[in-house]
Design a protein around this motif. Structure first.
Motif, mmCIF file in Angstrom:
data_model
loop_
_atom_site.group_PDB
_atom_site.id
_atom_site.type_symbol
_atom_site.label_atom_id
_atom_site.label_comp_id
_atom_site.label_asym_id
_atom_site.label_seq_id
_atom_site.Cartn_x
_atom_site.Cartn_y
_atom_site.Cartn_z
ATOM 1 N N VAL A 122 42.294 56.381 42.076
ATOM 2 C CA VAL A 122 41.906 55.351 41.114
ATOM 3 C C VAL A 122 40.460 55.585 40.717
ATOM 4 C CG1 VAL A 122 41.588 52.873 40.750
ATOM 5 C CG2 VAL A 122 43.535 53.691 42.103
ATOM 6 N N GLY A 123 40.228 55.717 39.405
ATOM 7 C CA GLY A 123 38.877 55.917 38.889
ATOM 8 C C GLY A 123 38.192 54.594 38.605
ATOM 9 N N LEU A 124 36.900 54.639 38.336
ATOM 10 C CA LEU A 124 36.124 53.425 38.068
ATOM 11 C C LEU A 124 36.587 52.682 36.825
ATOM 12 C CD1 LEU A 124 32.484 54.566 38.942
ATOM 13 C CD2 LEU A 124 34.046 53.176 40.302
ATOM 14 N N GLY A 125 37.205 53.386 35.905
ATOM 15 C CA GLY A 125 37.730 52.754 34.698
ATOM 16 C C GLY A 125 39.134 52.192 34.881
ATOM 17 N N GLY A 126 39.662 52.284 36.099
ATOM 18 C CA GLY A 126 41.016 51.801 36.356
ATOM 19 C C GLY A 126 42.076 52.832 36.048
ATOM 20 N N GLU A 127 41.660 54.034 35.658
ATOM 21 C CA GLU A 127 42.622 55.103 35.368
ATOM 22 C C GLU A 127 43.162 55.689 36.666
ATOM 23 O OE1 GLU A 127 38.739 57.377 35.845
ATOM 24 O OE2 GLU A 127 39.336 55.408 35.084
ATOM 25 N N ILE A 128 44.407 56.165 36.604
ATOM 26 C CA ILE A 128 45.020 56.833 37.754
ATOM 27 C C ILE A 128 44.896 58.329 37.506
ATOM 28 C CG2 ILE A 128 47.077 57.110 39.183
ATOM 29 C CD1 ILE A 128 45.888 54.266 39.181
ATOM 30 N N LYS A 169 49.451 55.501 34.198
ATOM 31 C CA LYS A 169 48.153 55.956 33.706
ATOM 32 C C LYS A 169 47.005 55.068 34.154
ATOM 33 C CE LYS A 169 49.904 58.424 29.769
ATOM 34 N NZ LYS A 169 49.344 59.252 28.746
ATOM 35 N N THR A 170 47.307 53.781 34.419
ATOM 36 C CA THR A 170 46.248 52.855 34.813
ATOM 37 C C THR A 170 46.687 51.989 35.992
ATOM 38 O OG1 THR A 170 46.944 51.043 33.370
ATOM 39 C CG2 THR A 170 45.439 52.690 32.415
ATOM 40 N N LEU A 171 45.712 51.458 36.680
ATOM 41 C CA LEU A 171 45.977 50.550 37.791
ATOM 42 C C LEU A 171 46.666 49.287 37.287
ATOM 43 C CD1 LEU A 171 45.715 49.715 40.740
ATOM 44 C CD2 LEU A 171 43.351 49.039 40.250
ATOM 45 N N ALA A 172 46.215 48.767 36.169
ATOM 46 C CA ALA A 172 46.835 47.560 35.595
ATOM 47 C C ALA A 172 48.306 47.804 35.288
ATOM 48 C CB ALA A 172 46.077 47.129 34.340
ATOM 49 N N GLN A 173 48.634 48.966 34.759
ATOM 50 C CA GLN A 173 50.028 49.309 34.461
ATOM 51 C C GLN A 173 50.854 49.366 35.747
ATOM 52 O OE1 GLN A 173 50.639 53.342 33.116
ATOM 53 N NE2 GLN A 173 52.615 52.861 32.184
ATOM 54 N N ALA A 174 50.316 49.969 36.793
ATOM 55 C CA ALA A 174 51.039 50.062 38.067
ATOM 56 C C ALA A 174 51.328 48.676 38.632
ATOM 57 C CB ALA A 174 50.232 50.891 39.068
ATOM 58 N N ILE A 175 50.342 47.795 38.587
ATOM 59 C CA ILE A 175 50.513 46.434 39.103
ATOM 60 C C ILE A 175 51.569 45.690 38.297
ATOM 61 C CG2 ILE A 175 49.331 44.192 39.274
ATOM 62 C CD1 ILE A 175 46.836 45.823 40.146
ATOM 63 N N LEU A 200 39.876 46.685 41.111
ATOM 64 C CA LEU A 200 40.970 45.714 41.011
ATOM 65 C C LEU A 200 40.526 44.480 40.245
ATOM 66 C CD1 LEU A 200 42.712 45.691 44.509
ATOM 67 C CD2 LEU A 200 43.876 45.861 42.309
ATOM 68 N N GLU A 201 39.342 44.008 40.541
ATOM 69 C CA GLU A 201 38.810 42.803 39.901
ATOM 70 C C GLU A 201 38.519 43.045 38.422
ATOM 71 O OE1 GLU A 201 37.017 38.847 40.362
ATOM 72 O OE2 GLU A 201 37.443 40.064 42.122
ATOM 73 N N LYS A 202 37.768 44.082 38.142
ATOM 74 C CA LYS A 202 37.269 44.323 36.774
ATOM 75 C C LYS A 202 38.329 44.901 35.841
ATOM 76 C CE LYS A 202 33.763 45.051 33.851
ATOM 77 N NZ LYS A 202 32.880 44.042 33.351
ATOM 78 N N ARG A 203 39.107 45.860 36.304
ATOM 79 C CA ARG A 203 40.019 46.597 35.426
ATOM 80 C C ARG A 203 41.472 46.125 35.482
ATOM 81 N NH1 ARG A 203 35.999 48.296 32.502
ATOM 82 N NH2 ARG A 203 34.668 49.785 33.570
ATOM 83 N N ALA A 204 41.843 45.395 36.546
ATOM 84 C CA ALA A 204 43.238 44.980 36.677
ATOM 85 C C ALA A 204 43.401 43.467 36.761
ATOM 86 C CB ALA A 204 43.872 45.651 37.898
ATOM 87 N N GLY A 205 42.296 42.729 36.656
ATOM 88 C CA GLY A 205 42.383 41.273 36.619
ATOM 89 C C GLY A 205 42.824 40.617 37.918
ATOM 90 N N GLN A 206 42.683 41.320 39.034
ATOM 91 C CA GLN A 206 43.062 40.759 40.335
ATOM 92 C C GLN A 206 41.814 40.135 40.964
ATOM 93 O OE1 GLN A 206 46.487 41.087 41.615
ATOM 94 N NE2 GLN A 206 46.557 41.412 39.414
ATOM 95 N N LYS A 207 41.830 38.843 41.148
ATOM 96 C CA LYS A 207 40.650 38.131 41.642
ATOM 97 C C LYS A 207 40.513 38.268 43.152
ATOM 98 C CE LYS A 207 39.812 36.883 37.523
ATOM 99 N NZ LYS A 207 39.104 37.888 36.784
ATOM 100 N N THR A 208 39.493 38.999 43.568
ATOM 101 C CA THR A 208 39.232 39.190 44.999
ATOM 102 C C THR A 208 37.895 38.587 45.420
ATOM 103 O OG1 THR A 208 38.194 41.352 44.656
ATOM 104 C CG2 THR A 208 40.575 41.336 45.058
ATOM 105 N N TYR A 209 37.131 38.062 44.466
ATOM 106 C CA TYR A 209 35.797 37.554 44.763
ATOM 107 C C TYR A 209 35.808 36.372 45.732
ATOM 108 C CZ TYR A 209 36.782 33.732 41.552
ATOM 109 O OH TYR A 209 37.340 32.634 40.943
ATOM 110 N N ASN A 210 36.910 35.646 45.808
ATOM 111 C CA ASN A 210 37.000 34.475 46.681
ATOM 112 C C ASN A 210 38.017 34.680 47.809
ATOM 113 O OD1 ASN A 210 39.328 34.444 45.190
ATOM 114 N ND2 ASN A 210 39.209 32.285 44.631
ATOM 115 N N GLN A 211 38.277 35.944 48.132
ATOM 116 C CA GLN A 211 39.282 36.280 49.137
ATOM 117 C C GLN A 211 38.670 37.104 50.270
ATOM 118 O OE1 GLN A 211 42.822 35.592 48.736
ATOM 119 N NE2 GLN A 211 42.078 34.281 47.080
ATOM 120 N N ASP A 212 39.010 36.735 51.504
ATOM 121 C CA ASP A 212 38.767 37.637 52.616
ATOM 122 C C ASP A 212 39.840 38.708 52.512
ATOM 123 O OD1 ASP A 212 36.685 36.105 53.709
ATOM 124 O OD2 ASP A 212 38.066 34.928 54.933
#
Length: 149
Positions: free
Chosen positions: A87-93, A136-142, A32-44
Motif C-alpha cells: 500500500v502506497g501513501l496515495g492509497g494505491e496498491i 488498484k486502490t485500498l479504497a477499492q479493496a475495502i 486508511l484514514e486519509k485515502r480510504a475513509g476509515q476512521k482510526t483517530y478515535n480507536q485503539d
C-alpha cells in the motif's frame, strides 16, 4: 493477520503491534484514514501476526489494512479470502514480486478468493474454482470486500 479496533476512552489512542513494524502500521493507519475513509483517530488498534511470525515485507500491507477495516466494521473477512499487496501513501496498491508463487501457495493452503495488485496479474494462471480480484486502490479493496463504513 489479526486486528482489533476499539473506541478509545483516553486522549491518545493506543497502537499495540506484535509481529509487524510499529512504524509501518502507523503509516498504514494514516493511509486508511486519509485515502480510504476509515476512521482510526478515535480507536485503539491492536495488531497481531498469528503464530509468532514476523512480517517484514511490504506485500503484507494490504492484509494489515483489511484486518483493521474488518475490525472497524465488526465484520469478518471470509476464511477462504487471501489478500496481498503493498500500500502506497496515495492509497494505491503496488505490484509485488513473485505473485504467481504467492498465489500458488494460497491455493495450496485452501484459499479460493485471492485479492492482489492489478499490476501483478498479467500472465497469471489460476486453477478452476479460484477467483482472482485485482485491485488498484485500498479504497477499492475495502469496498469489494464489503467493509466500507
Amino acid at each position: 493477520v489479526q486486528a482489533l479496533a476499539s473506541p478509545t476512552y483516553f486522549g491518545t489512542p493506543r497502537r499495540t503491534v506484535e509481529g509487524a513494524d510499529t512504524g509501518r502500521v502507523a503509516l498504514l493507519l494514516a493511509v486508511l484514514e486519509k485515502r480510504a475513509g476509515q476512521k482510526t483517530y478515535n480507536q485503539d488498534v491492536y495488531i497481531n501476526v498469528a503464530g509468532g511470525l514476523e512480517l517484514s515485507e511490504p506485500a503484507a500491507d494490504l492484509a494489515l489494512c483489511i484486518a483493521v477495516a474488518s475490525s472497524l466494521k465488526d465484520e469478518p473477512v471470509g476464511q477462504q479470502v487471501a489478500v496481498m499487496g503493498e500500500v502506497g501513501l496515495g492509497g494505491e496498491i503496488r505490484a509485488i514480486p513473485q505473485v504467481d508463487r504467492r498465489v500458488s501457495e494460497c491455493v495450496r493452503l485452501g484459499f479460493r478468493h485471492i485479492m492482489c495488485p492489478a499490476d501483478s496479474v498479467k500472465r497469471l494462471h489460476l486453477p478452476e474454482g479460484v477467483e482472482l480480484t485485482p485491485v488498484k486502490t485500498l479504497a477499492q479493496a475495502i469496498t469489494l470486500l464489503g467493509l466500507r463504513r
